[in-house]
Write a protein that holds these residues in place. Structure first.
Motif, PDB file in Angstrom:
ATOM      1  N   THR A 112       0.850  -1.183   0.000  1.00 46.51           N
ATOM      2  CA  THR A 112       0.000   0.000   0.000  1.00 46.51           C
ATOM      3  C   THR A 112       0.889   1.238   0.000  1.00 46.51           C
ATOM      4  OG1 THR A 112      -1.757  -1.142   1.214  1.00 46.51           O
ATOM      5  CG2 THR A 112      -1.780   1.268   1.246  1.00 46.51           C
ATOM      6  N   PHE A 113       0.744   2.049  -1.037  1.00 45.34           N
ATOM      7  CA  PHE A 113       1.571   3.253  -1.179  1.00 45.34           C
ATOM      8  C   PHE A 113       0.913   4.443  -0.491  1.00 45.34           C
ATOM      9  CE2 PHE A 113       2.978   0.603  -4.665  1.00 45.34           C
ATOM     10  CZ  PHE A 113       4.332   0.880  -4.786  1.00 45.34           C
ATOM     11  N   ALA A 114       1.726   5.231   0.179  1.00 49.32           N
ATOM     12  CA  ALA A 114       1.280   6.534   0.676  1.00 49.32           C
ATOM     13  C   ALA A 114       1.492   7.525  -0.464  1.00 49.32           C
ATOM     14  CB  ALA A 114       2.084   6.942   1.907  1.00 49.32           C
ATOM     15  N   PHE A 115       0.412   7.823  -1.176  1.00 42.82           N
ATOM     16  CA  PHE A 115       0.492   8.702  -2.334  1.00 42.82           C
ATOM     17  C   PHE A 115       0.031  10.114  -1.968  1.00 42.82           C
ATOM     18  CE2 PHE A 115      -0.014   4.868  -5.253  1.00 42.82           C
ATOM     19  CZ  PHE A 115       1.263   4.980  -5.773  1.00 42.82           C
ATOM     20  N   LEU A 136      -6.021   6.058   3.438  1.00 49.69           N
ATOM     21  CA  LEU A 136      -5.646   4.644   3.430  1.00 49.69           C
ATOM     22  C   LEU A 136      -6.729   3.875   2.683  1.00 49.69           C
ATOM     23  CD1 LEU A 136      -3.416   2.780   4.711  1.00 49.69           C
ATOM     24  CD2 LEU A 136      -5.082   2.309   6.521  1.00 49.69           C
ATOM     25  N   PRO A 137      -6.357   3.115   1.652  1.00 50.31           N
ATOM     26  CA  PRO A 137      -7.388   2.424   0.871  1.00 50.31           C
ATOM     27  C   PRO A 137      -8.067   1.308   1.664  1.00 50.31           C
ATOM     28  CG  PRO A 137      -5.207   1.797   0.126  1.00 50.31           C
ATOM     29  CD  PRO A 137      -5.013   2.902   1.105  1.00 50.31           C
ATOM     30  N   GLU A 138      -9.283   1.012   1.292  1.00 45.96           N
ATOM     31  CA  GLU A 138     -10.056  -0.032   1.971  1.00 45.96           C
ATOM     32  C   GLU A 138      -9.320  -1.369   1.878  1.00 45.96           C
ATOM     33  OE1 GLU A 138     -14.551  -2.041   1.767  1.00 45.96           O
ATOM     34  OE2 GLU A 138     -14.011  -0.328   0.492  1.00 45.96           O
ATOM     35  N   GLY A 139      -9.297  -2.085   2.986  1.00 50.07           N
ATOM     36  CA  GLY A 139      -8.658  -3.386   3.026  1.00 50.07           C
ATOM     37  C   GLY A 139      -7.191  -3.354   3.404  1.00 50.07           C
ATOM     38  N   LEU A 407       6.140   9.563 -13.952  1.00 52.04           N
ATOM     39  CA  LEU A 407       4.737   9.990 -13.984  1.00 52.04           C
ATOM     40  C   LEU A 407       3.819   8.866 -14.457  1.00 52.04           C
ATOM     41  CD1 LEU A 407       4.963  13.663 -15.321  1.00 52.04           C
ATOM     42  CD2 LEU A 407       5.389  12.740 -13.033  1.00 52.04           C
ATOM     43  N   GLN A 408       4.246   8.128 -15.465  1.00 50.63           N
ATOM     44  CA  GLN A 408       3.423   7.029 -15.960  1.00 50.63           C
ATOM     45  C   GLN A 408       3.268   5.920 -14.919  1.00 50.63           C
ATOM     46  OE1 GLN A 408       5.486   8.914 -17.744  1.00 50.63           O
ATOM     47  NE2 GLN A 408       5.448   8.446 -19.933  1.00 50.63           N
ATOM     48  N   TYR A 409       4.356   5.572 -14.258  1.00 51.63           N
ATOM     49  CA  TYR A 409       4.284   4.493 -13.271  1.00 51.63           C
ATOM     50  C   TYR A 409       3.486   4.943 -12.046  1.00 51.63           C
ATOM     51  CZ  TYR A 409       6.066  -0.070 -11.690  1.00 51.63           C
ATOM     52  OH  TYR A 409       6.180  -1.386 -11.320  1.00 51.63           O
ATOM     53  N   HIS A 410       3.696   6.171 -11.641  1.00 51.55           N
ATOM     54  CA  HIS A 410       2.947   6.738 -10.511  1.00 51.55           C
ATOM     55  C   HIS A 410       1.451   6.679 -10.791  1.00 51.55           C
ATOM     56  CE1 HIS A 410       1.806   9.539  -7.334  1.00 51.55           C
ATOM     57  NE2 HIS A 410       3.054   9.643  -6.934  1.00 51.55           N
ATOM     58  N   PHE A 415      -3.921   4.409  -9.811  1.00 52.88           N
ATOM     59  CA  PHE A 415      -5.193   3.879 -10.306  1.00 52.88           C
ATOM     60  C   PHE A 415      -5.411   2.453  -9.801  1.00 52.88           C
ATOM     61  CE2 PHE A 415      -8.086   1.882 -13.261  1.00 52.88           C
ATOM     62  CZ  PHE A 415      -9.056   2.858 -13.455  1.00 52.88           C
ATOM     63  N   LYS A 416      -4.369   1.666  -9.795  1.00 51.18           N
ATOM     64  CA  LYS A 416      -4.459   0.286  -9.327  1.00 51.18           C
ATOM     65  C   LYS A 416      -4.868   0.236  -7.858  1.00 51.18           C
ATOM     66  CE  LYS A 416      -1.790  -4.020  -9.577  1.00 51.18           C
ATOM     67  NZ  LYS A 416      -0.495  -4.625  -9.986  1.00 51.18           N
ATOM     68  N   GLN A 417      -4.399   1.198  -7.064  1.00 51.80           N
ATOM     69  CA  GLN A 417      -4.679   1.205  -5.629  1.00 51.80           C
ATOM     70  C   GLN A 417      -6.044   1.786  -5.306  1.00 51.80           C
ATOM     71  OE1 GLN A 417      -1.498   1.871  -2.730  1.00 51.80           O
ATOM     72  NE2 GLN A 417      -2.578   3.673  -1.995  1.00 51.80           N
ATOM     73  N   TYR A 418      -6.438   2.833  -6.023  1.00 54.90           N
ATOM     74  CA  TYR A 418      -7.677   3.540  -5.677  1.00 54.90           C
ATOM     75  C   TYR A 418      -8.811   3.369  -6.694  1.00 54.90           C
ATOM     76  CZ  TYR A 418      -5.080   5.979  -2.001  1.00 54.90           C
ATOM     77  OH  TYR A 418      -4.347   6.279  -0.883  1.00 54.90           O
ATOM     78  N   GLY A 419      -8.512   2.849  -7.887  1.00 49.64           N
ATOM     79  CA  GLY A 419      -9.552   2.689  -8.887  1.00 49.64           C
ATOM     80  C   GLY A 419     -10.020   3.989  -9.486  1.00 49.64           C
TER      81      GLY A 419
END
Length: 428
Positions: A112-115, A136-139, A407-410, A415-419
């Motif tokens: 889980t990344f702190a973005f 903090l994302p769900e789960g 920027l692309q990887y970020h 998106f993968k973490q938060y949708g």
């Protein structure tokens, strides 16, 4: 008197040597360094206590800060036993390459990344605050990785990350850092913009014009000018404008907080030490140098320009020299012969990876597809890589991730973490 008196006399010989070396390039600040540098090291007892502790405990030993109040999840419990990581991403030091290693590691481990809550940076150049971090994302029970650009505030970071987080960062020779930073941010940092305009009719480079009289262009009240003087000190949360009485204490606090300060001039050695610290294999540490400039974007520096650059960035010079010494202390603890052997094996592994992945290096941005094209500034050209064809899907994914610009990887990981896509920065 007491311990402080003993320590000053213990290092007096070292300080004399440093003063003589700096005299050639830092005449304007000679008296400052000879009077102050004895305060840069912690007391002898403090250093000895740290060394003794390192022999009997892991760098993951919990500190006194309270952990986040979340219950562990099955997802978290199923991961490999890697510690949480805070990477202070400094500007133009090679930090994008280290960030990419951590991005790949975190994605593979479902960390889980702190973005940042908005865009790619934690409201830089403001000092880091908890409020700058997305939820903090769900789960997830905790944040595992924090590696986006920020200006450090240790107390605020510790409120976000678990108590056993490992702190790392990267420093680079101040001359190389400043030359790169000036070229990259000529059209962005106000002091550099002013120098660029002033150089238009002088037949000299903007960097040469700036170094002739940097005070003419530098306004310390302008926030983005933090990068125009002692930029590494600025990123690390230190006073970058001038020496003050709190500087030695704050520097000692940084040494206590950071488990590893990597040195760009010893990049592979730094990665081997990082691997030992985090439990990573050579394949995990494989890298391609990212966010690099084309050769014609680099300004050649004569000795006079280098001397002026070190004088203007005297605090960065002290910061760098201090942590180079700390770095080699850690290398000695690891074992120099062991380190040399590990670096040799790592480089052999790296060469195999590059041969597998890279079709062309230093590819101009116009020849790159959007996915692999680095962000460009108005005054420099950032080159990239072309991936080999005929790779398996698994190898293609591995290789492309190694080449992905920040920027692309970020954006992908967010998106993968938060949708959802990242939020834009608020309009001024």
């Amino acid at each position: 008197m007491g311990l402080r008196w003993l320590w000053r006399h213990r290092v007096s010989g070292l300080l004399l040597v440093l003063a003589l070396l700096l005299l050639l390039t830092l005449l304007a600040t000679h008296s400052l360094q000879t009077n102050r540098t004895h305060e840069l090291r912690p007391t002898a007892d403090r250093r000895n206590e740290r060394k003794a502790a390192e022999k009997h405990s892991s760098p993951l030993t919990p500190n006194t800060h309270q952990p986040p109040k979340h219950k562990p999840t099955a997802r978290a419990e199923g991961r490999r036993a890697h510690p949480p990581v805070v990477f202070l991403k400094t500007h133009r030091t090679g930090s994008s390459t280290v960030q990419n290693i951590l991005f790949r590691f975190g994605e593979r481990e479902s960390a889980t990344f702190a973005f940042p809550s908005r865009t790619y940076q934690f409201n830089y150049p403001d000092r880091f605050k908890v409020a700058f971090v997305d939820e903090l994302p769900e789960g997830s029970s905790q944040f595992d990785l924090l590696c986006s650009h920020m200006r450090l505030d240790l107390r605020e970071v510790r409120k976000v990350m678990p108590q056993n987080a490992v702190f790392i960062t990267l420093l680079r020779d101040p001359v190389k850092t400043f030359e790169s930073l000036f070229g990259y941010y000529t059209s962005i940092v106000p002091a550099f913009v002013s120098a660029y305009r002033a150089a238009a009719n002088k037949g000299k480079s903007a960097l040469a014009v700036f170094l002739d009289s940097p005070e003419t262009f530098w306004d310390p009240k302008e926030p983005w000018n933090g990068l125009a003087k002692n930029p590494m000190s600025f990123d690390m949360g230190l006073n970058n404008q001038k020496w003050n009485g709190s500087w030695p204490e704050h520097l000692a606090q940084l040494e206590e907080a950071f488990h590893l300060v990597m040195i760009a001039e010893h990049f592979d050695e730094s990665l081997v030490l990082l691997g030992a610290l985090l439990g990573l294999e050579h394949e995990d540490l494989a890298y391609l140098r990212l966010n690099a400039r084309a050769g014609n974007s680099v300004t050649e520096l004569d000795k006079n320009m280098q001397a002026k650059m070190r004088s203007w960035n005297v605090l960065d010079t002290l910061l760098y020299d201090f942590f180079v010494q700390v770095f080699w202390e850690k290398a000695n603890q690891f074992g120099l012969n062991k380190l040399k052997a590990e670096v040799t094996r790592f480089r052999a592994s790296m060469e195999s990876t590059r041969q597998k992945c890279v079709s062309r290096a230093e590819v101009s941005p116009g020849e790159l597809e959007d996915l692999l094209r680095p962000w460009q500034t108005e005054t420099t050209t950032i080159v990239g890589y072309e991936v080999r064809g005929n790779l398996s899907l698994q190898d293609q994914g591995y290789c492309i991730r190694m080449m992905l610009p920040e920027l692309q990887y970020h954006s992908h990981l967010y998106f993968k973490q938060y949708g959802r896509d990242m939020r834009a920065a608020p309009a001024d």
